[in-house]
Write a protein that holds these residues in place. Structure first.
Motif, PDB file in Angstrom:
ATOM      1  N   HIS A 227      45.878  36.482  48.137  1.00 38.07           N
ATOM      2  CA  HIS A 227      47.336  36.317  48.164  1.00 38.07           C
ATOM      3  C   HIS A 227      48.013  36.927  49.382  1.00 38.07           C
ATOM      4  O   HIS A 227      49.234  36.810  49.539  1.00 38.07           O
TER       5      HIS A 227
ATOM      6  N   LYS B 292      46.574  33.271  45.673  1.00 38.69           N
ATOM      7  CA  LYS B 292      46.726  34.185  44.541  1.00 38.69           C
ATOM      8  C   LYS B 292      45.672  35.280  44.662  1.00 38.69           C
ATOM      9  O   LYS B 292      44.559  35.034  45.139  1.00 38.69           O
ATOM     10  N   GLY B 293      46.003  36.473  44.207  1.00 41.57           N
ATOM     11  CA  GLY B 293      45.023  37.542  44.168  1.00 41.57           C
ATOM     12  C   GLY B 293      44.277  37.538  42.849  1.00 41.57           C
ATOM     13  O   GLY B 293      44.584  36.759  41.939  1.00 41.57           O
TER      14      GLY B 293
ATOM     15  N   GLY C 170      43.232  40.127  39.745  1.00 39.71           N
ATOM     16  CA  GLY C 170      43.520  41.436  39.171  1.00 39.71           C
ATOM     17  C   GLY C 170      44.009  41.273  37.749  1.00 39.71           C
ATOM     18  O   GLY C 170      43.339  40.644  36.918  1.00 39.71           O
TER      19      GLY C 170
ATOM     20  N   ILE D  92      49.180  37.160  41.016  1.00 35.43           N
ATOM     21  CA  ILE D  92      47.827  37.584  40.683  1.00 35.43           C
ATOM     22  C   ILE D  92      47.322  36.841  39.439  1.00 35.43           C
ATOM     23  O   ILE D  92      48.049  36.687  38.465  1.00 35.43           O
TER      24      ILE D  92
ATOM     25  N   SER E 217      41.548  46.877  44.515  1.00 37.15           N
ATOM     26  CA  SER E 217      41.963  46.307  43.227  1.00 37.15           C
ATOM     27  C   SER E 217      40.772  45.956  42.339  1.00 37.15           C
ATOM     28  O   SER E 217      40.953  45.506  41.205  1.00 37.15           O
TER      29      SER E 217
END
Length: 256
Positions: free
Chosen positions: A66, A121-122, A124, A130, A155
């Motif tokens: 992200h 997007k991350g 987590g 996320i 993360s």
């Protein structure tokens, strides 16, 4: 010294995916071949691991990061390039800046590939930017075997329980741990609970060391299928190269 839990029990048959230096990982080839897709968290502009995976398997890959902003990155390194020219810095630094300008362009081309699926997007805990591992796997498949690569800059601790929960179809894993001294108990707990074999541990010399000269960043490789070379004591692999070739390597020492 690091706890013996972080030391692989044997030497294993390994190959290297990714760059020679930072971004490359030692993996068990069967864990790659047995997987049906790659899930990669934290790709940034270094996608050699992902590219090598496609070359080996012809499988789809799903990438999540992200913080990527190609246009901002190009402008930043263009300004650095001009500055280095103006101040007559050495050619190596000028060429490095020039090379960095092209990285986002190559990345944008890569993610348009037929086998590549990228989302800004991350990974987590579920939030606006996320996705949790649970959410991602529900979108892709809950019953396909997959290889997991995690390099998400600290993360990773948020998803360790998620990895264990979703390990039934996990063929292999490479994961980078940051702030090791602070989080060593969490790392040990994760290794003990994950139903995959720890096959390689390496220090990342791009990070710092603690007061005992132990690395604060380590990279661990796991496999469901790894075959050992022999029963001898774990030792550095011939394909293990430093993350930063200009810095001294950090030796690994373990205690029982």
């Amino acid at each position: 010294m690091l706890p013996i839990t972080l030391c692989p029990k044997k030497n294993y048959k390994l190959i290297r995916l990714g760059n020679k230096y930072d971004g490359g990982y030692l993996v068990d080839q069967r864990s790659i071949k047995e997987s049906e897709f790659l899930l990669s968290g934290g790709i940034f502009y270094d996608f050699k691991f992902e590219s090598d995976y496609i070359d080996l398997t012809n499988n789809n890959i799903y990438c999540f990061d992200h913080i990527i902003n190609p246009f901002k990155y190009i402008i930043l390194w263009f300004l650095i390039f001009i500055k280095r020219l103006i101040f007559f810095e050495n050619n190596e630094r000028i060429l490095k800046a020039k090379k960095n300008i092209t990285k986002p362009i190559k990345f944008l081309k890569f993610i348009k590939g037929k086998k590549v699926n990228y989302e800004k997007k991350g990974i987590g805990n579920d939030s606006r930017d996320i996705y949790s591992l649970d959410t991602i796997l529900k979108k892709i498949s809950l019953k396909k075997k997959y290889f997991l690569k995690i390099d998400i800059e600290g993360s990773e601790y948020k998803i360790l329980d998620q990895i264990i929960k979703n390990s039934d179809y996990l063929t292999g894993l490479v994961i980078e741990f940051h702030n090791v001294t602070k989080n060593i108990k969490q790392i040990e707990k994760f290794i003990n609970k994950l139903p995959l074999e720890l096959i390689y541990t390496r220090s990342n010399n791009a990070g710092e060391v603690n007061e005992y000269n132990d690395p604060e960043i380590i990279e661990l490789s796991f496999s469901k299928y790894a075959l050992s070379n022999n029963d001898s004591k774990f030792e550095k692999h011939k394909l293990d190269f430093p993350n930063n070739p200009y810095k001294k390597e950090i030796d690994l020492n373990f205690f029982d």
